[in-house]
Scaffold this motif. Structure first.
Motif, PDB file in Angstrom:
ATOM      1  N   ALA A 277       0.747  -1.329   0.332  1.00  0.00           N
ATOM      2  CA  ALA A 277      -0.139   0.078   0.032  1.00  0.00           C
ATOM      3  C   ALA A 277       1.107   1.394   0.278  1.00  0.00           C
ATOM      4  N   ASN A 278       0.419   2.230   0.169  1.00  0.00           N
ATOM      5  CA  ASN A 278       0.870   3.779  -0.001  1.00  0.00           C
ATOM      6  C   ASN A 278       1.247   3.717   0.444  1.00  0.00           C
ATOM      7  N   SER A 280       2.746   7.313   2.323  1.00  0.00           N
ATOM      8  CA  SER A 280       2.180   8.390   2.646  1.00  0.00           C
ATOM      9  C   SER A 280       0.529   8.452   3.013  1.00  0.00           C
ATOM     10  N   ASP A 281      -0.111   7.449   3.430  1.00  0.00           N
ATOM     11  CA  ASP A 281      -1.450   7.217   3.711  1.00  0.00           C
ATOM     12  C   ASP A 281      -1.070   6.982   5.051  1.00  0.00           C
ATOM     13  N   PHE A 282      -0.340   6.119   5.739  1.00  0.00           N
ATOM     14  CA  PHE A 282      -0.103   5.293   6.120  1.00  0.00           C
ATOM     15  C   PHE A 282       1.585   5.539   6.935  1.00  0.00           C
ATOM     16  N   GLN A 303       6.652   2.917   0.039  1.00  0.00           N
ATOM     17  CA  GLN A 303       5.202   1.831  -0.046  1.00  0.00           C
ATOM     18  C   GLN A 303       5.719   0.898   1.710  1.00  0.00           C
ATOM     19  N   ARG A 332      -6.980  -3.474   9.613  1.00  0.00           N
ATOM     20  CA  ARG A 332      -8.248  -2.303   9.851  1.00  0.00           C
ATOM     21  C   ARG A 332      -8.768  -2.630  11.413  1.00  0.00           C
ATOM     22  N   GLN A 337      -7.887   4.006  12.010  1.00  0.00           N
ATOM     23  CA  GLN A 337      -7.814   4.787  11.128  1.00  0.00           C
ATOM     24  C   GLN A 337      -7.363   4.589   9.748  1.00  0.00           C
ATOM     25  N   LEU A 338      -7.461   3.869   9.436  1.00  0.00           N
ATOM     26  CA  LEU A 338      -6.827   2.736   8.009  1.00  0.00           C
ATOM     27  C   LEU A 338      -7.136   2.753   7.349  1.00  0.00           C
ATOM     28  N   LYS A 339      -7.552   3.525   5.891  1.00  0.00           N
ATOM     29  CA  LYS A 339      -7.958   2.825   5.129  1.00  0.00           C
ATOM     30  C   LYS A 339      -7.291   1.960   3.748  1.00  0.00           C
ATOM     31  N   LEU A 340      -7.664   1.013   4.505  1.00  0.00           N
ATOM     32  CA  LEU A 340      -7.049  -0.154   3.167  1.00  0.00           C
ATOM     33  C   LEU A 340      -8.136  -0.581   2.622  1.00  0.00           C
TER      34      LEU A 340
END
Ligand code: FAD
Length: 415
Positions: A277-278, A280-282, A303, A332, A337-340
């Motif tokens: 996953a990216n 920067s989102d995490f 990543q 999750r 808060q993770l949008k996975l």
């Protein structure tokens, strides 16, 4: 010049080839695939002295039986009528004792620390620029029962001289301020490091090609010629190679390869899955194991990798993507808060861990065929122990005193 044939181009074969080449051997690495369709790239990249408990533990058998009924669970043994699986299962259950866990701790610690030192040296070599960070690893827990267990494990780690500390939720927040975690706390194994496995294997291949080694892809080893008790030739589906030394580093295919050398090597494949996953989102700063979900999370530079599950299955059975739903669901639960999202099938990697019958690797020179060195069966630790195993192979080849006691890792321990 002495010639070495290394069978298998995963992390164990490439590391062995690297150290043999440095020791002056003319090396050929033979792989039946493209050296990417194996277990050594999509893994979590942990280099982890913290993992001093082998896979064969008293708890795993009972826990495994409970998990087997759940298609999203992290552990699964595909029931099938297979004599090698039954033999492995019997030996695994015999090994899964408290005494075995205790006896394995120091050997596993020693080889892991040795391997980590090898990686740190490798990192300084010209041409090696793989991502490597020695920021420790968090083993995060959600239940009171596991808090108790984690504190005990941290104490054992400290007794073994490893830098480990229990942190409550606020303690974790202090070192991971940017990510909300639904946990009671975590053990911070400051002794651990992690790296980007794809970059590592690429650097090893580049070194080997630059320094005169031969890397053969799509060439399957099919047999051996033995004369006067030693292997003189390795046969492949493409031709024959003369060899002064043979290194068997065939990962999950090693049981069949060993049988061609009249060696009984109990080993099964433990399939695991991962996806990226990216980052920067995490913004996680260091790797985290989500204990109850058996998920490994690894931040690389841009990543972040989520990996897990241990599915004891026949190689080439179709992947079971439901297992990946279990990884997503656990992530999750731990990171609210993770949008996975569930990754698409084509973005999911899977590999087969070579699982020995007692959770310890098979490393050593064969007594009955002395120009064969076996280096396989690393289960969940092949990346962690990769460089160290490679250096040990070269020490054995050179008939030097080995840097780590290999007594418990003998490839002939099961007869
Ligand atoms: C999801 C997941 C996460 C993981 N995370 C970690 C981690 O963080 N840290 C860690 O230490 N370990 C980790 N592991 C385990 C690690 O990836 C493995 O232990 C390691 O990659 C095994 O390396 P190997 O070289 O023995 O086998 P492989 O990488 O599978 O290589 C074996 C090679 O042998 C070749 N071969 C087989 N038979 C023949 C033949 N007859 N002729 C020619 N070639 C042949 C195959 O083609 C293959 O390329 C993880 C595994 C998974 C699945």
């Amino acid at each position: 010049m002495k010639t070495a044939i290394v069978i298998g181009g995963g992390i164990i074969g490439l590391s062995s080839a690297y150290y043999l080449s440095r020791a002056g051997w003319q090396v050929t690495v033979i792989d039946k695939g493209n050296r990417r369709n194996n277990c050594s790239t999509g893994n979590a990249g942990y280099i982890c002295p913290s993992h001093f408990v082998p896979l064969a533990t008293p708890g795993i058998v009972s826990q495994g039986l409970k998990w087997m009924l759940n298609s999203r669970s992290p552990f699964y043994v595909q029931p099938r009528l297979s004599w090698p699986l039954i033999q492995w299962g019997i030996q695994f259950m015999r090994s899964a004792t408290a005494q075995h866990v205790q006896a394995s701790a120091r050997p596993l610690r020693d080889i892991a620390l040795f391997s980590m030192a090898c990686y740190e040296d490798l990192k300084k070599e010209p041409g090696f620029d793989f991502f490597y960070a020695h920021d420790g690893m968090l083993e995060a827990v959600q239940t009171a029962e596991n808090v108790h267990h984690a504190k005990e494990t941290a104490a054992i780690a400290r007794d073994l001289g490893l830098d480990a500390e229990w942190l409550d939720k606020d303690g974790v927040k202090a070192i991971e301020p940017d990510v909300e975690m639904n946990i009671l706390g975590a053990t911070w194994f400051r002794c651990d490091a992690h790296c980007n496995p794809e970059q590592l294997v690429q650097n090893l291949e580049e070194y080997l090609l630059k320094n005169g080694a031969e890397l053969q892809a799509d060439s399957e080893v099919t047999g051996f010629t033995k004369q006067n008790g030693v292997i003189t030739q390795v046969q492949t589906d493409k031709g024959t190679h003369n060899a002064d030394l043979v290194v068997l580093a065939t990962g999950s295919w090693s049981r069949e390869m060993a049988a061609k050398l009249d060696l009984s090597l109990p080993l099964v494949a433990g399939r695991g899955y991962s996806f990226l996953a990216n980052a920067s989102d995490f913004p996680l700063r260091r790797p985290v194991i989500l204990t109850e979900g058996r998920v490994a999370v690894s931040p690389f530079e841009e990543q972040i990798r989520f990996g897990g599950t241990m599915e004891i299955t026949a190689i080439n059975t179709p992947p079971r993507y439901k297992r990946v739903e279990g990884i997503v669901q656990s992530a999750r639960e731990f990171f609210p808060q993770l949008k996975l999202e569930q990754p698409k099938a084509e973005d999911i990697w899977y590999g087969y861990r070579p699982c020995s019958a007692d959770g310890l690797p098979y490393i050593g020179r064969l007594q009955k065929t002395p120009n064969v060195i076996v280096a396989t069966g690393h289960s969940m630790l092949g990346l962690s122990l990769g460089a160290g195993t490679g250096k040990l192979v070269a020490e054995l080849a050179e008939e030097e005193k080995v840097s780590v006691d290999l007594g418990m890792f003998s490839p002939e321990r099961f007869g």
